[in-house]
Scaffold this active site. Structure first.
Site, PDB file in Angstrom:
ATOM      1  N   GLN A   1      41.910  52.186  45.835  1.00 46.30           N
ATOM      2  CA  GLN A   1      41.517  50.844  46.640  1.00 46.30           C
ATOM      3  C   GLN A   1      41.325  49.652  46.382  1.00 46.30           C
ATOM      4  O   GLN A   1      41.812  48.851  47.300  1.00 46.30           O
ATOM      5  CB  GLN A   1      40.998  51.988  48.099  1.00 46.30           C
ATOM      6  N   GLU A   2      40.661  49.528  45.988  1.00 44.02           N
ATOM      7  CA  GLU A   2      39.915  48.798  45.543  1.00 44.02           C
ATOM      8  C   GLU A   2      40.999  47.622  44.716  1.00 44.02           C
ATOM      9  O   GLU A   2      41.537  46.518  44.320  1.00 44.02           O
ATOM     10  CB  GLU A   2      38.507  48.570  44.693  1.00 44.02           C
TER      11      GLU A   2
ATOM     12  N   THR B   1      29.276  46.038  36.609  1.00 42.64           N
ATOM     13  CA  THR B   1      29.208  45.359  35.567  1.00 42.64           C
ATOM     14  C   THR B   1      27.877  45.032  34.695  1.00 42.64           C
ATOM     15  O   THR B   1      27.231  44.743  35.754  1.00 42.64           O
ATOM     16  CB  THR B   1      30.244  44.262  35.410  1.00 42.64           C
TER      17      THR B   1
ATOM     18  N   PRO C   1      25.710  42.978  31.151  1.00 45.47           N
ATOM     19  CA  PRO C   1      26.348  41.876  30.142  1.00 45.47           C
ATOM     20  C   PRO C   1      26.992  42.802  28.679  1.00 45.47           C
ATOM     21  O   PRO C   1      27.291  42.220  28.370  1.00 45.47           O
ATOM     22  CB  PRO C   1      24.409  41.433  30.207  1.00 45.47           C
TER      23      PRO C   1
ATOM     24  N   HIS D   1      54.547  19.497  42.093  1.00 43.82           N
ATOM     25  CA  HIS D   1      53.433  18.864  43.217  1.00 43.82           C
ATOM     26  C   HIS D   1      53.164  17.500  42.181  1.00 43.82           C
ATOM     27  O   HIS D   1      52.546  16.597  42.280  1.00 43.82           O
ATOM     28  CB  HIS D   1      51.279  19.458  43.174  1.00 43.82           C
TER      29      HIS D   1
END
Length: 391
Positions: free
Chosen positions: A246-247, A131, A133, A343
């Site tokens: 796979q990632e 990645t 900017p 919660h």
């Protein structure tokens, strides 16, 4: 929970017990400190290497176990999520699940001998930088360049949102070796720590995963040996595409495990907490909420386990990985948000694990390609003849 899993055998469960003990001894006691510091102590990473939790798939001749079995990666991710320390353990999962496959599939013999032993011991922590900017999911728009100059490539450009960016000892950089080309101009080159012209920028502060260091990287006439190029010039895009499945599978494992962990904590909370003189779990609305989430997470777990088996058989494609990634990470967002609501005010307090899980989970739909990109990948495959034939 009730879903039956036959994915693991006794050897896997022994590994799970060992890694669970490691997490409790090395990560849990330090997690608060590392969250405040914004990075983990690399001594933990070295300890992970010493105990055999790094580079399990590395062949024995380079110091690894030679165990190319993604189920061990699954176990590591599951145990980190269940302990609610995914930020402090992400240096391990990124190293094993995401960076290592490039050094196994795209390296030559000299490169493997140079880098893999350190990957196993923890002396080398890896990172990958795609990645920029001005370029996120569109890798063909990368502007960082690596221009050949004799025995070196001269690298110029910048990267951002680099996980392990501060602690890493080497980083795989996606750069244009031919700036006139788009996909065919992209290459992968390994930049090692202390390379002249390579520097680290800001330590980026995030709303979640705070103990996982994330940084900007800069390359200013950085001279990188030509021997650090992975594969042939111009093959970087194809290599990235081959490894992104796979990632995304790894993120799916993390997402469904995170969702189920939060749901378990919430079920326990609802059984113990009282309102208007009765347990929260006795209210119809609470029962319906928990029933919906329990069903959804169990169905998703079965699908993820099915794709893990496909991956073990070498039959996981980009489209199926994209389906799992967007579905499980969206589900995780939904489950964590609903569990936090159950919660009540305590869900908004950082001392409760659901609050931290809420913050840590938010990035799951963004990295490794946003979920919108995942749907685009799936959509493009719908009318492909070979995909229709398989369905």
């Amino acid at each position: 929970m009730a879903v039956h899993r036959d994915l693991f055998d006794e050897t896997h469960e022994d590994f799970r017990s060992s890694f669970r003990a490691f997490v409790q001894a090395e990560i849990v006691p330090n997690h608060e400190k590392w969250e405040a510091a914004g990075r983990v102590d690399k001594s933990m990473f070295l300890a992970a290497g010493a105990q055999g939790f790094l580079g399990m798939a590395v062949p024995e001749e380079y110091g690894g176990l030679g165990v190319d079995d993604f189920r061990y990666n699954v176990i590591i991710s599951e145990e980190l999520q269940r302990a609610n320390v995914i930020g402090s353990g992400m240096c391990i999962t990124l190293h094993n699940d995401i960076v290592l496959p490039y050094l196994l599939s795209a390296t030559n013999e000299e490169q493997r001998a140079r880098w893999l032993p350190g990957f196993v011991t923890g002396e080398i922590m890896g990172a990958i930088s795609m990645t920029e900017p001005g370029a996120g999911s569109d890798l063909a728009s990368v502007r960082t360049t690596a221009i050949r100059d004799g025995d070196h490539y001269v690298v110029n450009g910048s990267k951002t949102f680099v996980t392990n960016g501060l602690n890493c000892d080497l980083v795989i950089v996606a750069a244009k070796t031919d700036p006139e080309e788009r996909h065919r101009g992209l290459s992968l080159i390994v930049v090692e720590d202390a390379t002249p012209g390579f520097s680290r920028g800001r330590h980026l502060r995030k709303i979640g995963l705070k103990s996982q260091d994330t940084a900007e990287l800069f390359f200013d006439e950085a001279r990188v040996p030509a021997d650090n190029l992975l594969g042939e010039p111009g093959t970087g895009f194809a290599t990235l595409m081959a490894n992104l499945a796979q990632e995304r599978m790894a993120l799916s494992v993390s997402a469904i495990t995170g969702a189920r962990a939060v749901l378990d904590w919430t079920i326990d909370y609802c059984r113990e907490r009282e309102a208007f003189g009765q347990r929260l779990s006795s209210f119809q609305n609470t029962k319906f909420e928990l029933a919906e989430m329990l069903t959804a997470t169990e169905v998703a777990q079965v699908y993820v386990d099915y794709l893990v088996r496909r991956h073990l058989a070498g039959d996981l494609d980009a489209e199926d990985a994209a389906k799992a990634k967007w579905w499980t990470t969206d589900l995780q967002q939904d489950v964590v948000n609903r569990c936090l609501q159950l919660h009540g005010g305590y869900g908004f307090m950082e001392e409760y694990p659901v609050a931290r899980a809420f913050l840590d989970a938010r990035v799951q739909t963004i990295y490794a390609g946003t979920n919108e990109i995942m749907k685009e990948i799936i959509g493009r495959s719908i009318d492909a003849p070979d995909k229709r034939a398989r369905r």
